[in-house]
Design a protein around this motif. Structure first.
Motif, PDB file in Angstrom:
ATOM      1  N   PRO A   5       0.815  -1.222   0.000  1.00  9.82           N
ATOM      2  CA  PRO A   5       0.000   0.000   0.000  1.00  9.82           C
ATOM      3  C   PRO A   5       0.847   1.270   0.000  1.00  9.82           C
ATOM      4  CG  PRO A   5      -0.855  -1.578   1.579  1.00  9.82           C
ATOM      5  CD  PRO A   5       0.455  -2.135   1.087  1.00  9.82           C
ATOM      6  N   TYR A   6       0.490   2.189  -0.896  1.00 11.47           N
ATOM      7  CA  TYR A   6       1.064   3.533  -0.992  1.00 11.47           C
ATOM      8  C   TYR A   6       2.500   3.561  -1.525  1.00 11.47           C
ATOM      9  CZ  TYR A   6      -2.759   3.844   2.360  1.00 11.47           C
ATOM     10  OH  TYR A   6      -3.970   3.704   2.986  1.00 11.47           O
ATOM     11  N   VAL A   7       3.016   2.439  -1.971  1.00 13.53           N
ATOM     12  CA  VAL A   7       4.370   2.406  -2.516  1.00 13.53           C
ATOM     13  C   VAL A   7       4.298   2.356  -4.034  1.00 13.53           C
ATOM     14  CG1 VAL A   7       6.547   1.143  -2.669  1.00 13.53           C
ATOM     15  CG2 VAL A   7       5.349   1.308  -0.486  1.00 13.53           C
ATOM     16  N   LEU A  31      11.838   5.925  -0.921  1.00 15.54           N
ATOM     17  CA  LEU A  31      12.049   4.804  -0.005  1.00 15.54           C
ATOM     18  C   LEU A  31      13.311   4.063  -0.405  1.00 15.54           C
ATOM     19  CD1 LEU A  31       8.378   3.520   0.047  1.00 15.54           C
ATOM     20  CD2 LEU A  31       9.606   4.332   2.059  1.00 15.54           C
ATOM     21  N   PRO A  32      14.113   3.647   0.560  1.00 18.27           N
ATOM     22  CA  PRO A  32      15.360   2.939   0.228  1.00 18.27           C
ATOM     23  C   PRO A  32      15.104   1.501  -0.189  1.00 18.27           C
ATOM     24  CG  PRO A  32      15.102   3.098   2.607  1.00 18.27           C
ATOM     25  CD  PRO A  32      13.973   3.896   2.010  1.00 18.27           C
ATOM     26  N   LEU A  33      15.943   1.006  -1.075  1.00 11.01           N
ATOM     27  CA  LEU A  33      15.916  -0.398  -1.474  1.00 11.01           C
ATOM     28  C   LEU A  33      16.916  -1.170  -0.613  1.00 11.01           C
ATOM     29  CD1 LEU A  33      15.789   0.103  -5.336  1.00 11.01           C
ATOM     30  CD2 LEU A  33      14.065  -1.079  -3.983  1.00 11.01           C
ATOM     31  N   PRO A  34      16.757  -2.510  -0.469  1.00  8.62           N
ATOM     32  CA  PRO A  34      15.694  -3.315  -1.057  1.00  8.62           C
ATOM     33  C   PRO A  34      14.426  -3.298  -0.211  1.00  8.62           C
ATOM     34  CG  PRO A  34      17.213  -4.720   0.112  1.00  8.62           C
ATOM     35  CD  PRO A  34      17.787  -3.332   0.198  1.00  8.62           C
ATOM     36  N   VAL A  35      13.317  -3.723  -0.824  1.00  8.18           N
ATOM     37  CA  VAL A  35      12.047  -3.807  -0.112  1.00  8.18           C
ATOM     38  C   VAL A  35      12.179  -4.807   1.041  1.00  8.18           C
ATOM     39  CG1 VAL A  35       9.622  -4.467  -0.296  1.00  8.18           C
ATOM     40  CG2 VAL A  35      10.735  -3.238  -2.173  1.00  8.18           C
ATOM     41  N   GLU A  39      15.994  -0.507   6.713  1.00 10.59           N
ATOM     42  CA  GLU A  39      15.931   0.903   6.313  1.00 10.59           C
ATOM     43  C   GLU A  39      14.597   1.202   5.613  1.00 10.59           C
ATOM     44  OE1 GLU A  39      20.036  -0.437   6.747  1.00 10.59           O
ATOM     45  OE2 GLU A  39      18.367  -1.164   5.535  1.00 10.59           O
ATOM     46  N   PHE A  40      14.169   0.254   4.747  1.00 13.58           N
ATOM     47  CA  PHE A  40      12.894   0.414   4.042  1.00 13.58           C
ATOM     48  C   PHE A  40      11.739   0.456   5.039  1.00 13.58           C
ATOM     49  CE2 PHE A  40       9.014  -1.433   2.405  1.00 13.58           C
ATOM     50  CZ  PHE A  40       8.791  -0.726   1.238  1.00 13.58           C
ATOM     51  N   MET A  41      11.717  -0.499   5.972  1.00 12.18           N
ATOM     52  CA  MET A  41      10.616  -0.603   6.924  1.00 12.18           C
ATOM     53  C   MET A  41      10.559   0.617   7.846  1.00 12.18           C
ATOM     54  SD  MET A  41       9.153  -3.252   5.914  1.00 12.18           S
ATOM     55  CE  MET A  41       7.878  -3.231   7.179  1.00 12.18           C
ATOM     56  N   GLU A  42      11.723   1.122   8.241  1.00 18.09           N
ATOM     57  CA  GLU A  42      11.757   2.288   9.123  1.00 18.09           C
ATOM     58  C   GLU A  42      11.217   3.521   8.417  1.00 18.09           C
ATOM     59  OE1 GLU A  42      14.890   4.704  12.025  1.00 18.09           O
ATOM     60  OE2 GLU A  42      15.604   3.102  10.705  1.00 18.09           O
ATOM     61  N   ALA A  43      11.646   3.736   7.147  1.00 16.77           N
ATOM     62  CA  ALA A  43      11.168   4.884   6.384  1.00 16.77           C
ATOM     63  C   ALA A  43       9.677   4.749   6.082  1.00 16.77           C
ATOM     64  CB  ALA A  43      11.959   5.014   5.084  1.00 16.77           C
ATOM     65  N   TYR A  44       9.240   3.531   5.721  1.00 18.99           N
ATOM     66  CA  TYR A  44       7.821   3.289   5.409  1.00 18.99           C
ATOM     67  C   TYR A  44       6.954   3.590   6.634  1.00 18.99           C
ATOM     68  CZ  TYR A  44       3.595   0.899   3.823  1.00 18.99           C
ATOM     69  OH  TYR A  44       2.310   0.609   3.450  1.00 18.99           O
ATOM     70  N   LYS A  45       7.405   3.148   7.790  1.00 24.14           N
ATOM     71  CA  LYS A  45       6.661   3.390   9.021  1.00 24.14           C
ATOM     72  C   LYS A  45       6.602   4.878   9.339  1.00 24.14           C
ATOM     73  CE  LYS A  45       6.503   2.142  13.933  1.00 24.14           C
ATOM     74  NZ  LYS A  45       7.191   1.432  15.039  1.00 24.14           N
ATOM     75  N   ALA A  46       7.715   5.569   9.097  1.00 27.03           N
ATOM     76  CA  ALA A  46       7.761   7.004   9.370  1.00 27.03           C
ATOM     77  C   ALA A  46       6.769   7.762   8.502  1.00 27.03           C
ATOM     78  CB  ALA A  46       9.177   7.529   9.139  1.00 27.03           C
ATOM     79  N   TYR A  47       6.729   7.445   7.214  1.00 32.88           N
ATOM     80  CA  TYR A  47       5.775   8.094   6.318  1.00 32.88           C
ATOM     81  C   TYR A  47       4.338   7.755   6.739  1.00 32.88           C
ATOM     82  CZ  TYR A  47       9.521   9.314   3.028  1.00 32.88           C
ATOM     83  OH  TYR A  47      10.640   9.839   2.428  1.00 32.88           O
ATOM     84  N   SER A  48       4.090   6.501   7.108  1.00 30.85           N
ATOM     85  CA  SER A  48       2.741   6.062   7.476  1.00 30.85           C
ATOM     86  C   SER A  48       2.251   6.757   8.735  1.00 30.85           C
ATOM     87  CB  SER A  48       2.723   4.539   7.689  1.00 30.85           C
ATOM     88  OG  SER A  48       3.108   3.862   6.512  1.00 30.85           O
ATOM     89  N   GLU A  49       3.163   7.107   9.625  1.00 26.46           N
ATOM     90  CA  GLU A  49       2.794   7.776  10.872  1.00 26.46           C
ATOM     91  C   GLU A  49       2.837   9.291  10.738  1.00 26.46           C
ATOM     92  OE1 GLU A  49       5.427   6.163  13.764  1.00 26.46           O
ATOM     93  OE2 GLU A  49       4.425   4.202  13.805  1.00 26.46           O
ATOM     94  N   ALA A  50       2.964   9.747   9.492  1.00 30.49           N
ATOM     95  CA  ALA A  50       2.930  11.188   9.189  1.00 30.49           C
ATOM     96  C   ALA A  50       3.997  11.962   9.937  1.00 30.49           C
ATOM     97  CB  ALA A  50       1.554  11.763   9.494  1.00 30.49           C
ATOM     98  N   ARG A  51       5.195  11.413  10.000  1.00 33.02           N
ATOM     99  CA  ARG A  51       6.316  12.138  10.567  1.00 33.02           C
ATOM    100  C   ARG A  51       7.490  12.033   9.603  1.00 33.02           C
ATOM    101  NH1 ARG A  51       9.854   8.399  12.872  1.00 33.02           N
ATOM    102  NH2 ARG A  51       8.953   6.357  13.324  1.00 33.02           N
ATOM    103  N   PRO A  52       8.439  12.925   9.645  1.00 28.42           N
ATOM    104  CA  PRO A  52       9.559  12.883   8.690  1.00 28.42           C
ATOM    105  C   PRO A  52      10.313  11.571   8.762  1.00 28.42           C
ATOM    106  CG  PRO A  52       9.517  14.944   9.892  1.00 28.42           C
ATOM    107  CD  PRO A  52       8.526  14.040  10.568  1.00 28.42           C
TER     108      PRO A  52
END
Length: 350
Positions: A5-7, A31-35, A39-52
């Motif tokens: 979702p959203y990627v 978002l950083p690779l690889p999926v 690093e990917f999961m941390e950035a994805y979570k940050a975007y999902s929680e509406a924070r930088p």
């Protein structure tokens, strides 16, 4: 790649796979690779929680390493004098190298190793390989000047890849796009600004109603700093008048705020696909198309340059290579004034 979702997954102009988080009402970003990586999961979570999204902490490169050469180049006058867009492009080329090879000793980066790195990039993106080589030449040359290394491994340039030129839109392709996106649509507005001004996407997104004065639109090119005044073609005037808008930006978002070049590229790629056009039709190809059309209609090199902002005829030749040769030849021959007709020889009397 499994649907997340959203990627959004896409391939950039250099042929490199990219991921982007896009969700309505949330701030998106790369978002950083690889999926699935931490690093990917941390950035994805940050975007999902509406924070930088957390920024990667720069690693300190030891003195005398390849990474230290790159880091010190960022502090040079040569780099400081670059335009913001060029600085971004240089970092785009150097940061992956810094990450993968920054730990190596500077003296452990001989010519054959640099060649191997360039060839690795060239296998997927020849144009990017050539650009990376030119940037590395500056990095190593600067390192020699500062006494960090004795000899540049790129003092003698490597063989460049043959660069394929970007496709110039044909009249038929433009007609298809115009048929799919009539006057009044946002897609037609973006298309018309790209074509009828002959400017790069990065300059088009910065165009404002304040830039329109006495039937001309003022442009200061981000890449070159060249200042231009482009007459507004009647077709462009009709599109501007018919397209609903908010704010001062000629191309704004739903709230009238300026958009970024990446957003313009995304909107155009989607519109091109929906118009049934080949993927080779890129937004930049419209800049080439308007120069082609002007050349076919007899515009001089100086007239072309006054629109495009090019400084050399070499660049113009590359941009107008798709101009219709028979049409140009007809115009060229037509410039030859008719010579006095030579009367047919008289018959000799016997």
């Amino acid at each position: 790649m499994a649907k997340i979702p959203y990627v959004k997954e896409y391939t950039d102009n250099c042929g490199i796979q990219r991921l982007y988080y896009r969700r309505k009402g949330f701030k998106g970003g790369p978002l950083p690779l690889p999926v699935g990586s931490p690093e990917f999961m941390e950035a994805y979570k940050a975007y999902s929680e509406a924070r930088p999204a957390p920024l990667a902490q720069p690693t300190t490169q030891a003195t005398g390493t390849f990474g230290a050469l790159i880091a010190s180049y960022y502090q040079t006058v040569d780099f400081a004098n670059l335009k913001p867009s060029s600085k971004k492009a240089y970092r785009y080329a150097l940061e992956p190298l810094k990450k993968d090879h920054g730990h190596r000793a500077a003296h452990d980066m001989p010519r054959d190793k640099i060649l191997k790195i360039i060839e690795g990039i060239g296998a997927r993106a020849p144009g990017m390989a050539n650009f990376t080589q030119s940037v590395l030449q500056k990095v190593f040359a600067g390192a020699v000047e500062r006494g960090q290394i004795k000899v540049s491994p790129l003092a003698q340039k490597l063989t460049s890849y043959k660069g394929g030129s970007r496709h110039t839109w044909t009249d038929e392709e433009m007609a298809l796009f115009e048929a799919r996106w009539p006057i009044g649509t946002r897609e037609r507005l973006i298309y018309a600004l790209l074509f009828y001004t002959g400017q790069r996407g990065g300059d088009v997104v910065r165009m404002s109603r304040r830039d329109i004065v006495k039937g001309r639109i003022k442009v200061k090119q981000d890449k070159t700093g060249t200042e231009l005044e482009i007459p507004i073609h009647p077709d462009l005037a009709a599109v501007l008048k018919a397209t609903p808008s908010k704010g001062l930006s000629l191309i704004g978002d739903e709230m009238g705020r300026p958009i970024q070049r990446a957003r313009l590229t995304f909107l155009m790629r989607r519109a091109i696909k929906q118009a049934g056009l080949d993927a080779r039709c890129k937004p930049h190809g419209l800049r080439k198309a308007v120069l082609r059309v002007m050349a076919e209609n007899g515009a001089s090199a100086r007239q072309l340059a006054s629109v495009s902002g090019h400084k050399t005829t070499k660049e113009l030749d590359r941009y107008t290579a798709a101009a219709d040769q028979p049409t140009l030849a007809t115009g060229g021959i037509a410039t030859i004034k008719k010579r006095t007709e030579v009367s047919s020889p008289k018959k000799r009397s016997v």
